[in-house]
Design an enzyme around this catalytic site. Structure first.
Site, PDB file in Angstrom:
ATOM      1  N   VAL A  44       0.812  -1.215   0.000  1.00  0.00           N
ATOM      2  CA  VAL A  44       0.000   0.000   0.000  1.00  0.00           C
ATOM      3  C   VAL A  44       0.852   1.275   0.000  1.00  0.00           C
ATOM      4  O   VAL A  44       0.443   2.303  -0.511  1.00  0.00           O
ATOM      5  CB  VAL A  44      -0.995  -0.012   1.188  1.00  0.00           C
ATOM      6  CG1 VAL A  44      -0.281   0.145   2.509  1.00  0.00           C
ATOM      7  CG2 VAL A  44      -2.066   1.043   1.008  1.00  0.00           C
ATOM      8  N   GLY A  47       1.629   3.573  -3.179  1.00  0.00           N
ATOM      9  CA  GLY A  47       0.720   4.575  -3.712  1.00  0.00           C
ATOM     10  C   GLY A  47       0.088   5.482  -2.674  1.00  0.00           C
ATOM     11  O   GLY A  47      -0.556   6.470  -3.025  1.00  0.00           O
ATOM     12  N   HIS A  48       0.236   5.169  -1.394  1.00  0.00           N
ATOM     13  CA  HIS A  48      -0.407   5.969  -0.339  1.00  0.00           C
ATOM     14  C   HIS A  48       0.658   6.820   0.351  1.00  0.00           C
ATOM     15  O   HIS A  48       1.348   6.359   1.238  1.00  0.00           O
ATOM     16  CB  HIS A  48      -1.108   5.039   0.662  1.00  0.00           C
ATOM     17  CG  HIS A  48      -2.095   5.733   1.532  1.00  0.00           C
ATOM     18  ND1 HIS A  48      -1.826   6.072   2.834  1.00  0.00           N
ATOM     19  CD2 HIS A  48      -3.355   6.165   1.285  1.00  0.00           C
ATOM     20  CE1 HIS A  48      -2.882   6.666   3.359  1.00  0.00           C
ATOM     21  NE2 HIS A  48      -3.826   6.742   2.443  1.00  0.00           N
ATOM     22  N   PHE A  49       0.794   8.045  -0.104  1.00  0.00           N
ATOM     23  CA  PHE A  49       1.786   8.979   0.410  1.00  0.00           C
ATOM     24  C   PHE A  49       3.199   8.381   0.383  1.00  0.00           C
ATOM     25  O   PHE A  49       3.853   8.255   1.423  1.00  0.00           O
ATOM     26  CB  PHE A  49       1.449   9.437   1.833  1.00  0.00           C
ATOM     27  CG  PHE A  49       0.093  10.051   1.980  1.00  0.00           C
ATOM     28  CD1 PHE A  49      -0.177  11.293   1.420  1.00  0.00           C
ATOM     29  CD2 PHE A  49      -0.916   9.400   2.661  1.00  0.00           C
ATOM     30  CE1 PHE A  49      -1.429  11.867   1.551  1.00  0.00           C
ATOM     31  CE2 PHE A  49      -2.168   9.960   2.799  1.00  0.00           C
ATOM     32  CZ  PHE A  49      -2.437  11.205   2.240  1.00  0.00           C
ATOM     33  N   VAL A  54       1.911   6.621   5.241  1.00  0.00           N
ATOM     34  CA  VAL A  54       0.944   6.514   6.330  1.00  0.00           C
ATOM     35  C   VAL A  54       0.064   5.303   6.014  1.00  0.00           C
ATOM     36  O   VAL A  54      -0.456   5.199   4.899  1.00  0.00           O
ATOM     37  CB  VAL A  54       0.073   7.786   6.442  1.00  0.00           C
ATOM     38  CG1 VAL A  54      -0.998   7.611   7.505  1.00  0.00           C
ATOM     39  CG2 VAL A  54       0.930   9.006   6.734  1.00  0.00           C
TER      40      VAL A  54
END
Length: 145
Positions: A44, A47-49, A54
């Site tokens: 994850v 692509g998540h920050f 986070v």
């Protein structure tokens, strides 16, 4: 105590969506304490920050639901291989209090509030180093597959 191999007997989830690494305490019909180690290698984070990773809040909710599922399955003395599935049926009163980042150990706690006609209600919380990260009331449904 349950390691990841035993956890896999009670949850149909697999990498990268198995979000419980270990169960440290389980009292059937009452409560569970488990944890998820958050590593920088989590898919994850691509692509998540990615510059300041986070762990997503929805993944924290899913981790709490998976811990609750283990508690429910153990309490009912069932496993997915027995033809039963534990579906996420709802979530209420969600609160996020702290960011969860790589290197954190996310402690997952769930307590049975009620069970009626295969619908289970759990009071859940997730914390890091004793600091509340998230809390929610989670509903799960036991269904035949």
């Amino acid at each position: 105590m349950m390691d990841v191999n035993e956890i896999r007997e009670y949850l149909p989830h697999r990498y990268p969506f198995l979000l419980v690494d270990r169960v440290v305490e389980l009292i059937e019909g009452e409560s569970i304490i488990a944890y998820k180690n958050i590593t920088v290698n989590e898919e994850v984070f691509n692509g998540h920050f990615p510059q300041s990773p986070v762990f997503p809040g929805v993944m924290i909710i899913e981790a709490m639901a998976q811990a609750s599922g283990i508690l429910g399955f153990k309490t009912m003395n069932k496993k997915p291989q027995d033809g039963s599935i534990y579906l996420f049926a709802g979530v209420d009163d969600v609160r996020f209090k702290r960011q969860v980042i790589p290197g954190d150990r996310l402690q997952l706690e769930s307590r049975v509030i009620s069970e009626k006609r295969g619908i289970w209600k759990f009071e859940c919380k997730a914390s890091v180093d004793g600091v509340l990260a998230a809390s929610a009331t989670i509903l799960c449904a036991d269904r035949k597959i």
